[in-house]
Design a protein around this motif. Structure first.
Motif, PDB file in Angstrom:
ATOM      1  N   PRO A  93      -9.839  13.073  -0.984  1.00  0.00           N
ATOM      2  CA  PRO A  93     -10.720  14.242  -1.074  1.00  0.00           C
ATOM      3  C   PRO A  93     -12.028  13.957  -1.809  1.00  0.00           C
ATOM      4  O   PRO A  93     -12.099  13.013  -2.608  1.00  0.00           O
ATOM      5  CB  PRO A  93      -9.882  15.219  -1.895  1.00  0.00           C
ATOM      6  N   GLU A  94     -13.001  14.796  -1.516  1.00  0.00           N
ATOM      7  CA  GLU A  94     -14.186  14.823  -2.356  1.00  0.00           C
ATOM      8  C   GLU A  94     -13.875  15.808  -3.478  1.00  0.00           C
ATOM      9  O   GLU A  94     -13.558  16.971  -3.223  1.00  0.00           O
ATOM     10  CB  GLU A  94     -15.411  15.311  -1.583  1.00  0.00           C
ATOM     11  N   ILE A  95     -13.935  15.323  -4.698  1.00  0.00           N
ATOM     12  CA  ILE A  95     -13.626  16.196  -5.827  1.00  0.00           C
ATOM     13  C   ILE A  95     -14.837  17.090  -6.110  1.00  0.00           C
ATOM     14  O   ILE A  95     -15.969  16.619  -6.202  1.00  0.00           O
ATOM     15  CB  ILE A  95     -13.283  15.359  -7.074  1.00  0.00           C
ATOM     16  N   THR A  96     -14.561  18.396  -6.217  1.00  0.00           N
ATOM     17  CA  THR A  96     -15.625  19.336  -6.565  1.00  0.00           C
ATOM     18  C   THR A  96     -15.133  20.181  -7.741  1.00  0.00           C
ATOM     19  O   THR A  96     -13.952  20.117  -8.099  1.00  0.00           O
ATOM     20  CB  THR A  96     -15.932  20.276  -5.377  1.00  0.00           C
ATOM     21  N   VAL A  97     -16.045  20.947  -8.296  1.00  0.00           N
ATOM     22  CA  VAL A  97     -15.656  21.805  -9.424  1.00  0.00           C
ATOM     23  C   VAL A  97     -14.509  22.733  -9.020  1.00  0.00           C
ATOM     24  O   VAL A  97     -13.509  22.827  -9.729  1.00  0.00           O
ATOM     25  CB  VAL A  97     -16.861  22.587  -9.973  1.00  0.00           C
ATOM     26  N   PRO A  98     -14.579  23.393  -7.858  1.00  0.00           N
ATOM     27  CA  PRO A  98     -13.469  24.307  -7.532  1.00  0.00           C
ATOM     28  C   PRO A  98     -12.148  23.612  -7.211  1.00  0.00           C
ATOM     29  O   PRO A  98     -11.100  24.177  -7.479  1.00  0.00           O
ATOM     30  CB  PRO A  98     -13.977  25.067  -6.293  1.00  0.00           C
ATOM     31  N   ASN A  99     -12.181  22.414  -6.637  1.00  0.00           N
ATOM     32  CA  ASN A  99     -10.886  21.885  -6.190  1.00  0.00           C
ATOM     33  C   ASN A  99     -10.209  20.945  -7.179  1.00  0.00           C
ATOM     34  O   ASN A  99      -9.078  20.562  -6.975  1.00  0.00           O
ATOM     35  CB  ASN A  99     -11.015  21.248  -4.791  1.00  0.00           C
ATOM     36  N   LEU A 100     -10.896  20.559  -8.222  1.00  0.00           N
ATOM     37  CA  LEU A 100     -10.287  19.613  -9.167  1.00  0.00           C
ATOM     38  C   LEU A 100      -8.919  20.061  -9.696  1.00  0.00           C
ATOM     39  O   LEU A 100      -7.984  19.257  -9.713  1.00  0.00           O
ATOM     40  CB  LEU A 100     -11.249  19.334 -10.331  1.00  0.00           C
ATOM     41  N   PRO A 101      -8.765  21.318 -10.115  1.00  0.00           N
ATOM     42  CA  PRO A 101      -7.469  21.699 -10.697  1.00  0.00           C
ATOM     43  C   PRO A 101      -6.293  21.424  -9.779  1.00  0.00           C
ATOM     44  O   PRO A 101      -5.227  21.033 -10.234  1.00  0.00           O
ATOM     45  CB  PRO A 101      -7.631  23.210 -10.946  1.00  0.00           C
ATOM     46  N   GLN A 102      -6.510  21.586  -8.452  1.00  0.00           N
ATOM     47  CA  GLN A 102      -5.404  21.338  -7.517  1.00  0.00           C
ATOM     48  C   GLN A 102      -4.940  19.895  -7.600  1.00  0.00           C
ATOM     49  O   GLN A 102      -3.754  19.616  -7.518  1.00  0.00           O
ATOM     50  CB  GLN A 102      -5.859  21.627  -6.087  1.00  0.00           C
ATOM     51  N   TYR A 103      -5.890  18.993  -7.737  1.00  0.00           N
ATOM     52  CA  TYR A 103      -5.513  17.573  -7.761  1.00  0.00           C
ATOM     53  C   TYR A 103      -5.022  17.172  -9.143  1.00  0.00           C
ATOM     54  O   TYR A 103      -4.194  16.281  -9.280  1.00  0.00           O
ATOM     55  CB  TYR A 103      -6.707  16.710  -7.311  1.00  0.00           C
ATOM     56  N   LEU A 104      -5.553  17.843 -10.166  1.00  0.00           N
ATOM     57  CA  LEU A 104      -5.085  17.543 -11.520  1.00  0.00           C
ATOM     58  C   LEU A 104      -3.613  17.906 -11.672  1.00  0.00           C
ATOM     59  O   LEU A 104      -2.878  17.278 -12.412  1.00  0.00           O
ATOM     60  CB  LEU A 104      -5.900  18.331 -12.548  1.00  0.00           C
ATOM     61  N   GLN A 105      -3.207  18.947 -10.927  1.00  0.00           N
ATOM     62  CA  GLN A 105      -1.828  19.417 -11.054  1.00  0.00           C
ATOM     63  C   GLN A 105      -0.824  18.362 -10.632  1.00  0.00           C
ATOM     64  O   GLN A 105       0.339  18.437 -10.992  1.00  0.00           O
ATOM     65  CB  GLN A 105      -1.628  20.681 -10.228  1.00  0.00           C
ATOM     66  N   LEU A 106      -1.287  17.386  -9.848  1.00  0.00           N
ATOM     67  CA  LEU A 106      -0.378  16.335  -9.409  1.00  0.00           C
ATOM     68  C   LEU A 106       0.017  15.443 -10.576  1.00  0.00           C
ATOM     69  O   LEU A 106       1.012  14.723 -10.497  1.00  0.00           O
ATOM     70  CB  LEU A 106      -1.046  15.487  -8.319  1.00  0.00           C
ATOM     71  N   GLY A 107      -0.777  15.488 -11.640  1.00  0.00           N
ATOM     72  CA  GLY A 107      -0.419  14.748 -12.848  1.00  0.00           C
ATOM     73  C   GLY A 107      -0.549  13.242 -12.699  1.00  0.00           C
ATOM     74  O   GLY A 107       0.172  12.488 -13.350  1.00  0.00           O
TER      75      GLY A 107
ATOM     76  N   MET B 204      -8.073  25.650 -15.190  1.00  0.00           N
ATOM     77  CA  MET B 204      -6.984  24.775 -14.767  1.00  0.00           C
ATOM     78  C   MET B 204      -5.956  25.525 -13.931  1.00  0.00           C
ATOM     79  O   MET B 204      -5.170  24.908 -13.222  1.00  0.00           O
ATOM     80  CB  MET B 204      -6.299  24.149 -15.988  1.00  0.00           C
ATOM     81  N   ARG B 205      -5.946  26.845 -14.024  1.00  0.00           N
ATOM     82  CA  ARG B 205      -5.057  27.627 -13.151  1.00  0.00           C
ATOM     83  C   ARG B 205      -5.826  28.123 -11.946  1.00  0.00           C
ATOM     84  O   ARG B 205      -5.487  29.157 -11.369  1.00  0.00           O
ATOM     85  CB  ARG B 205      -4.474  28.805 -13.928  1.00  0.00           C
ATOM     86  N   MET B 206      -6.901  27.405 -11.659  1.00  0.00           N
ATOM     87  CA  MET B 206      -7.736  27.693 -10.492  1.00  0.00           C
ATOM     88  C   MET B 206      -8.397  29.062 -10.586  1.00  0.00           C
ATOM     89  O   MET B 206      -8.647  29.690  -9.577  1.00  0.00           O
ATOM     90  CB  MET B 206      -6.924  27.563  -9.214  1.00  0.00           C
ATOM     91  N   GLN B 207      -8.628  29.511 -11.826  1.00  0.00           N
ATOM     92  CA  GLN B 207      -9.323  30.788 -11.982  1.00  0.00           C
ATOM     93  C   GLN B 207     -10.581  30.598 -12.817  1.00  0.00           C
ATOM     94  O   GLN B 207     -10.886  31.391 -13.696  1.00  0.00           O
ATOM     95  CB  GLN B 207      -8.405  31.817 -12.623  1.00  0.00           C
ATOM     96  N   GLY B 208     -11.252  29.493 -12.547  1.00  0.00           N
ATOM     97  CA  GLY B 208     -12.468  29.184 -13.312  1.00  0.00           C
ATOM     98  C   GLY B 208     -13.568  30.190 -13.049  1.00  0.00           C
ATOM     99  O   GLY B 208     -13.598  30.867 -12.029  1.00  0.00           O
ATOM    100  N   LEU B 209     -14.463  30.264 -13.998  1.00  0.00           N
ATOM    101  CA  LEU B 209     -15.579  31.196 -13.901  1.00  0.00           C
ATOM    102  C   LEU B 209     -16.776  30.419 -13.384  1.00  0.00           C
ATOM    103  O   LEU B 209     -17.368  29.625 -14.109  1.00  0.00           O
ATOM    104  CB  LEU B 209     -15.860  31.754 -15.299  1.00  0.00           C
ATOM    105  N   VAL B 210     -17.092  30.636 -12.118  1.00  0.00           N
ATOM    106  CA  VAL B 210     -18.144  29.813 -11.526  1.00  0.00           C
ATOM    107  C   VAL B 210     -19.511  30.241 -12.047  1.00  0.00           C
ATOM    108  O   VAL B 210     -20.320  29.409 -12.453  1.00  0.00           O
ATOM    109  CB  VAL B 210     -18.073  29.876  -9.988  1.00  0.00           C
ATOM    110  N   GLY B 211     -19.762  31.491 -12.082  1.00  0.00           N
ATOM    111  CA  GLY B 211     -21.039  31.941 -12.650  1.00  0.00           C
ATOM    112  C   GLY B 211     -22.163  31.875 -11.644  1.00  0.00           C
ATOM    113  O   GLY B 211     -22.362  30.864 -10.992  1.00  0.00           O
TER     114      GLY B 211
END
Lengths: 838, 681
Positions: A627-641, B615-622
């Protein structure tokens, strides 16, 4: 305090002026004389002058001449002129002719030479002034070397005048000068005695004195009559400066006990003027003699520390307790007089000494506090929350809220039934995160304007707390989609306009969507059906079920409820489901996955049928391989640990790199790392990451191994190697073997409070007043307070007082008014009976 | 035949007797269907409990049917506040009881700011009937006693007997009987005194009369107000000085609405106020029927039976004695006391000590000191906060009644005190929300407190509303909630030395404007106490005088606010956040998603707001604008415009970012000091 200091400094200056026998002559302090003849002809009888002789053509200013010049002004205050006499070349007189005379200064009184000073005795202004005055005041200031000498002088003085005995470690010092200057003023009143003998100092003081510092005693010889006894002594507790000596002598000169017969509030004595407290001994006619003795005793103890006054109560109408015997007036303006009941004279002394100590400490503390204040003022009150600050800076901008329906407790339920779908943003108008989201929500409203079947609305929970709690909104903000006849769906994604819009749009169709024909299903996988969503580029997920597999279908349907709005989910369970799935080489129950942008459709067999597994599996399947890591999608990949193998690229990555990385990622089905890349153009915050790792941005693209979860090491793929699967794999092996050195390590720091809080507890505890010795007595003694006296920011002591007053009021109030009108009556009434309970 | 008939009659009588002996049982018995009794009934009903309310009269609120005599309630009924927040509006609605039914708001019953008492009677009738509360009218409980039983909740049952000798048995007794026994003083001549209960309320009856009023409470002034214009003059005598509610900040003291007499007294319009002990007083009636004031002292030395002429009057000795003018009437307005007479001695219902002797002795949990399971509600429970807070008035005891109900739910039904659990990021918000709208905290200041129980590692917290501060030490037992990792207690307070009968509450600079001086705030403001451990009983007992709670580990005052609106980001929320951060030793700032993203790649640990949001995918984009503002404030770096060129060393632009990451100070904005505004106008 400072005002008082000014007062007595000016009085001293005035005194000095009076002492000057000769007014200042002109502005030039150093006189010049063309020749010795001139000089000597101009000398006046009785007038002192300090002269030094220089050859008219001087080889250059001697250093001592500079000092003499600068002391001229000081000496002039004492009527001593300083004259520089030019020696003509041919002059061979006594003062000009001899070579060594030119290195001396001469002190004359009139024409008489009093003293010649070698220049090394005149090293600075202090030494010049002290030595000159010492010479001039030969009679006034006696120099002693032995105790016997001192005692002789003392005995002579007894009954006649007082003695000031000073010890200085050396002559010519600042202290010496101070003593001499004082002697110039007071020499005629007191006998000054000076010594530099440490042994003498030791003999005269009780405890072991510090011989390196000067010392001054005031000896009360005038009152002493017994020949054998030494005079009473009062030491100067402060350092020897002219001001302190002056103050001390003034205090010693003041009467020991002042007799007072007026309101103590109005009294001012030299002690108060000099910033010292005044102790009143309250006396009555009957006990006058005893009181007077007490007062004198106390006065001796407090000499130099406080004044003592004897106040006869019979002469002054005081509204104070009968028992009070001592009053204390402090020099601080506005401080009420304290009336006390004390048992022992020692208590009086301790009281005064403590007062002074406390004052000293307070002054020190005030300075410290000011320092602390400055320290603590380090931006504590400046907003360091970026969200709050950004919202605050944006508050003047009017939000385009026209598209958003405002819901209230009254219209909430009726509005929900009007549209097929109502999106409700619950927020609090004072809360920054809510307001930030509201701004994005406005963008969504503008973007979705005209979309049929969608109604955007908002509820301000600050206005309608009942509605919010009824809707179980416990956090701000909360966005929910209410659909007629169905459960509402709460949004759980990023609070960006894009994400919100996509959620709202995806929520338009039911999730999962039941597809009726194979054509629909195929269209769905291509992203063409349903038409509402055709503009959305989302991964499509189609569940294919044969009717028999209803358990898997139920789980899938439930998963659809949970994932609603986040992905497209379709469902096909017609008779030809088998045929459809077989096209993608799976058997029902199966998932068909069409990634956005991708052409291919993946078939995934469903083996687990529990809801949790289903949701987790779907989420996992949605993740990209590279994937291309972006601000919105990072948490999904971080969850993989897992650690990240991430390629930072200035823009899009090149085909070659992409291919190699993809190969690497696909090569291991159960990856122990996340292979991904970051487009710095799209995610510029990546520059911040690189700069944290390397302090400068390295040449791009750069491939990094980041242990996000364990240890936090960051390794950099050697830039000289090309990014190929083989190279990376061998590098990774070296990493695993511990052969590479990390370029950086992630900070382990805890997130501590950015700044301290106001320490109100400490402030409150500081403000608790010291219990006064007789708390019960104090209230009645407070003078009535003017309304202006209380200030909100004022010192806490003044804030405490009123409460004491009020408690006393309550205790004393019963029946007071009637008694005030009829005092005699009430007095009798009181004697006549005791109160009984109501 | 006759004996047989007799026997039958006897049998009937026996039968009737045994009927009487069978008790009607309820879990909860409530005495009194006044505001407190109905309020208690409401909560019992909502919880589905077995309860009954006994009311002496035929309808609820019988006290209000008679009192106040002049019918004007002095509890405010504010129609408009400019706000729609129902909880906030309750702060200014002193008459409504708590219910879910929006019809039962008092402003629907009266439009008067100071409503007529008849409206209260109607309101209470509706409250009982609309909510279908179980009230048994025309039942006067004349005796209450205990029946020991080990099975009972409290080791005994309460046996109540009504006027018809009917008995009722209950496990728990809630006494909401109010205070209705008039306070009477006995002194020679007190038979000439008329009582407030019966005195005429027709001003014409007082025309041209000279009146003495005994007492100095609101009822005394209310009586005076009514006849002020028609009397010759009114004198008012009482032991204590006048206590003005706007100076004492206690609603039970003299309210401005009734203080016309103060005006005429101070302007020397003949009326007057005197202080004196009524015990010392004596009244003698002369032949013309005029009443003269004298002192008991004189009478004791005389033969009382002798005529008026033989009695010394004060003016005989002191010819300018203040109350030498004879009066036409003397009216007693001395308030009410609790009716102790119906309780059997075994219940040990004791009067309080000192100035609370008109109230029964109760604990801070409102449970009787003498009997377990007996709770006192409503006005009679005011000893807990007499002359302090509002526990003796509807707008106060509606909350303490709820608190008692919650205590009972936990004690008898295993229902723990209601609470909500939130992530720690919501901590500041939860407090700000409550201090801005909560009515119970506001009315029952320093008596009811919100409690925040921290969970392990301070990642979450549990929020309990309106718990009585007096029983903080018993929190775990009383609520069924655990306080393992420290707690915050949120209460409202006036400044420590601001209130008092003789205080000048209008002095200049009375209001504090700067957050750093918040601890000196005078007006009602929120105070947050932080304890690492739940205070013990001993600590509660040894707390400093004037402190509602023991010395905390840290304390925070939110600076008083002119509008009681504590939502200002810099003056209110920021200092609160810093306080909470320092108590929990964490960073409670919010971050935009972008910064969380950066932290995720550069830190092994994340601040709570990133952890629980982003981290729970509820970030504040702004939005763009917000990001721009944050950049301008130096709190966010704009990476888009920098560093496209690659190897540029970190320049000055990095400064703010790095500083932020080091958790250090932020760029100083020079205008900051201009922004701090005082609320005083």
């Amino acid at each position: 305090m400072s005002a008082q200091k000014d007062r007595w400094v000016s009085s001293l200056v005035f005194l000095l002026f009076c002492a000057c026998s000769i007014p200042r002559s002109g502005s030039a302090s150093l006189q010049q004389e063309p020749s010795p003849q001139h000089y000597f002809s101009g000398l006046e009888a009785g007038k002192a002058s300090l002269a030094f002789f220089t050859p008219s053509v001087s080889p250059g200013a001697q250093p001592f001449l500079e000092q003499i010049e600068s002391s001229a002004e000081a000496l002039q205050d004492y009527g001593i002129s300083v004259v520089k006499v030019n020696c003509p070349k041919e002059d061979v007189s006594r003062y000009c002719g001899k070579e060594n005379a030119l290195r001396k200064a001469f002190l004359f009184r009139g024409h008489r030479l009093i003293r010649e000073f070698p220049t090394d005795a005149l090293f600075d202004v202090n030494s010049i002034v002290s030595n000159v005055l010492f010479a001039l005041l030969f009679n006034e200031v006696k120099y002693v070397e032995t105790l016997a000498d001192l005692e002789n002088i003392e005995n002579v003085l007894k009954g006649k005048s007082n003695m000031v005995f000073a010890y200085v470690p050396a002559t010519g010092t600042a202290e010496h000068r101070a003593v001499m200057e004082a002697a110039f003023v007071y020499g005629t009143i007191h006998q000054f005695v000076l010594t530099t003998e440490a042994a003498l100092l030791k003999a005269t003081s009780l405890d072991d004195p510090d011989v390196s510092s000067a010392w001054l005693l005031f000896c009360h010889c005038q009152q002493a009559t017994e020949p054998g006894q030494p005079c009473r002594r009062t030491a100067l507790a402060q350092p020897l400066t002219l001001l302190n000596i002056h103050r001390h002598l003034k205090l010693m000169g003041a009467p020991l006990v002042t007799e007072v017969a007026e309101d103590p509030e109005k009294i001012s004595t030299v002690h108060l003027q000099l910033g010292l407290p005044l102790v009143f001994i309250l006396s009555q006619k009957e006990t006058y003699e005893a009181d007077r003795r007490t007062a004198e005793f106390v006065a001796w103890q407090l000499l130099g520390k406080a004044g003592v006054a004897l106040l006869s109560r019979d002469l002054v109408d005081l509204n104070i307790l009968h028992r009070s015997n001592v009053a204390l007036k402090t020099p601080d303006e506005g401080m009420p007089i304290q009336y006390l009941v004390l048992e022992d004279t020692d208590e009086v002394v301790t009281l005064v000494e403590n007062k002074n100590k406390v004052k000293q400490i307070q002054e020190d503390e005030q300075e410290e506090e000011e320092d602390e204040d400055e320290k603590e003022n380090n931006n504590q009150d400046i907003q360091d929350d970026q969200v709050v600050e950004a919202v605050a800076r944006d508050k003047k901008r009017e939000l385009p809220l026209e598209q958003i329906l405002v819901l209230t407790e009254e219209n909430f339920h009726s509005s929900l039934s009007e549209a097929a779908r109502t999106v409700v943003l619950f927020y609090a108008s004072w809360e920054a995160v809510s307001l930030a989201v509201l701004r994005s929500y406005c963008e969504v409203a503008a973007h979705l304007k005209g979309t049929p079947g969608v109604l955007l609305s908002q509820v301000n929970c600050w206005d309608w707390p009942g509605l919010c709690s009824q809707e179980n909104v416990t956090q701000f903000p909360t966005m929910r989609i209410y659909r007629e006849g169905q459960q509402s769906v709460t949004y759980g994604g990023m609070w960006g306009a894009e994400e919100l819009s996509s959620f709202i749009l995806l929520s338009q169709v039911s999730c999962p969507l039941k597809l009726a024909t194979v054509d629909e299903a195929e269209g769905y996988l291509r992203g063409e059906f349903p038409s509402e969503l055709s503009s959305q580029h989302h991964t499509s997920l189609l569940g294919v079920f044969s009717t028999a597999t209803s358990k898997a279908r139920e789980a899938f349907e439930e998963a659809g409820n949970i994932l609603s709005g986040h992905i497209r989910m379709g469902m096909y369970f017609e008779d030809d489901a088998l045929a459809l799935s077989q096209k993608y080489s799976v058997y029902p129950p199966a998932l068909l996955l069409a990634r956005s942008g991708g052409r291919s459709v993946e078939g995934i067999a469903l083996s687990k049928h529990s809801l949790q597994d289903m949701v987790q599996m779907i989420r996992y399947q949605l993740l990209d391989i590279f994937p291309e890591i972006t601000v919105p999608n990072l948490p999904q990949y971080l969850q993989l640990g897992k650690p990240f193998l991430i390629l930072f690229s200035a823009g899009d990555i090149s085909q070659v790199e992409s291919k190699e990385m993809l190969k690497l990622a696909k090569g291991r089905p159960q990856q122990e790392f996340v292979a991904c890349w970051l487009n710095l153009k799209k995610t510029p915050v990546g520059y911040g990451i690189l700069r944290t790792y390397f302090s400068t941005t390295p040449s791009l693209p750069v491939l990094l191994w980041v242990n996000l979860h364990v240890g936090g090491q960051v390794f950099k793929f050697p830039s000289e190697q090309s990014i190929t699967e083989m190279n990376i794999l061998s590098w990774l092996q070296k990493l695993q073997a511990g052969l590479e050195i990390p370029s950086s390590t992630l900070s382990e720091e805890d997130w501590k409070p950015p700044l301290p809080a106001y320490n109100f507890l400490q402030m409150m505890e500081h403000s608790v007043p010291q219990l006064s010795p007789h708390p019960g007595d104090t209230p009645a003694q407070h003078p009535p307070k003017g309304p202006g006296g209380d200030t909100a920011g004022g010192d806490s002591a003044s804030r405490e007082e009123p409460s004491q007053e009020s408690t006393a009021e309550e205790g004393a109030s019963p029946g007071r008014g009637l008694r005030g009108t009829a005092p005699r009556m009430a007095a009798r009434d009181k004697q006549g009976k005791r109160h009984s309970e109501l | 035949m006759a004996p047989a008939v007799c026997g039958t009659l006897l049998g009937l009588a026996l039968y009737a007797g045994s009927l009487c002996a069978t008790f009607l049982y309820h879990d909860y018995c409530v005495i009194g269907a006044g505001p407190a009794g109905l309020q208690a009934a409401y909560f019992l009903q909502r919880a589905g409990r077995d309860y009954i309310v006994f009311e002496r009269s035929h309808s609820p609120g019988s006290f209000f049917a008679l009192y106040p005599r002049h019918r004007k309630l002095i509890s405010i009924n504010k129609q408009y506040t400019g706000k729609s927040n129902s909880e906030f509006n309750l702060r200014h609605d002193w008459n409504s009881l708590l219910s879910h039914d929006r019809r039962l708001l008092f402003r629907r019953y009266s439009r008067d700011f100071f409503p007529n008492a008849d409206a209260m009677v109607r309101y209470l009738e509706d409250f009982a009937s609309l909510l279908k509360l179980q009230v048994q009218y025309n039942t006067a409980i004349i005796h209450v006693t205990l029946e020991k039983n080990e099975q009972a909740w409290n080791g005994h049952y309460f046996i109540l007997t009504d006027q018809d000798r009917k008995n009722y048995k209950c496990s728990c007794l809630l006494v909401a009987a109010g205070m209705w026994v008039p306070n009477v003083v006995n002194f020679p001549g007190s038979e000439y005194v008329e009582g407030y209960e019966t005195v005429s309320i027709n001003p014409e009856d007082f025309a041209g009369q000279t009146v003495l009023i005994l007492g100095r409470g609101n009822s005394a002034f209310e009586t005076a107000e009514n006849i002020l214009g028609v009397t010759n003059f009114i004198h008012m005598v009482s032991r204590s000085r006048v206590r003005l509610s706007w100076a004492t900040h206690y609603v039970g003291d003299l309210r401005a609405i009734n203080n016309g007499l103060l005006d005429t007294y101070q302007l020397k319009s003949l009326d007057g106020l005197l202080e004196g002990d009524l015990e010392d007083l004596a009244i003698v009636k002369d032949k013309k029927g005029k009443l003269h004031i004298t002192l008991r002292f004189y009478l004791e030395n005389r033969n009382v039976s002798a005529g008026i002429d033989s009695i010394t009057l004060p003016q005989d000795e002191l010819d300018n004695f203040a109350t030498r003018a004879p009066y036409d009437r003397v009216i007693r307005c001395l308030g009410w006391k609790f009716d102790f007479s119906v309780y059997n001695r075994s219940l040990r219902m004791m009067p309080g000590k000192g100035n609370i002797k008109k109230y029964p002795q109760i604990k801070p949990s409102y449970e009787s000191r003498g009997t377990r399971g007996l709770f006192v509600l409503g006005t009679a429970s005011h000893s807990v906060d007499f002359r302090k807070s509002a526990g003796g008035f509807i707008h106060g005891f509606r909350y303490t009644t709820r608190a008692v109900h919650r205590l009972l739910e936990n004690r008898h039904h295993g229902v723990p005190w209601p609470s909500a659990v939130y992530p720690i990021t919501q901590l500041t918000n939860s407090i700000i929300k409550r201090v801005n709208e909560a009515s119970g905290l506001y009315q029952m200041f320093s008596v009811l407190a919100d409690i925040i129980l921290l969970r392990e590692n301070a990642t979450a917290f549990e929020y309990l509303e309106e718990y009585p501060t007096g029983i903080l030490a018993e929190l775990e037992m009383q609520t069924g909630r655990k306080a393992r990792s420290g707690l915050f207690v949120i209460i409202m307070e006036y400044g420590r030395n601001f209130s008092g009968a003789d205080k000048d509450v209008f002095y200049y600079n009375r209001a504090v404007g700067e957050a750093q001086h918040a601890w000196q705030s005078n007006f009602l403001h929120p105070v947050i106490y932080y304890y690492k451990h739940l205070p013990t009983e001993r600590e509660m007992r040894l707390r400093p005088p004037d402190w509602p709670l023991p010395r905390p580990d840290a304390i925070h005052h939110i600076v008083e606010d002119f509008l009681t609106d504590w939502t200002a980001p810099n003056a209110h929320i920021l200092p609160l956040r810093r306080f909470l951060e320092n108590c929990l030793s964490t960073d409670l700032r919010n971050f935009f998603a972008e910064l969380c993203f950066l932290f995720a790649f550069t830190h092994q640990k994340l601040p709570p707001s990133c952890q629980q949001g982003y981290m729970r995918m509820q970030g504040l984009v702004g939005s763009q604008e917000l990001q721009h503002h944050a950049v301008q404030a130096g709190l966010l770096q704009d990476y888009t415009h920098t560093d496209f060129l690659g190897d540029r060393p970190p320049d000055s632009h990095d400064g703010s970012q790095e500083r932020l990451m080091r958790d250090q100070g932020i760029a100083v904005r020079p205008l900051q000091h201009l922004v701090n505004a005082k609320d005083e106008l």
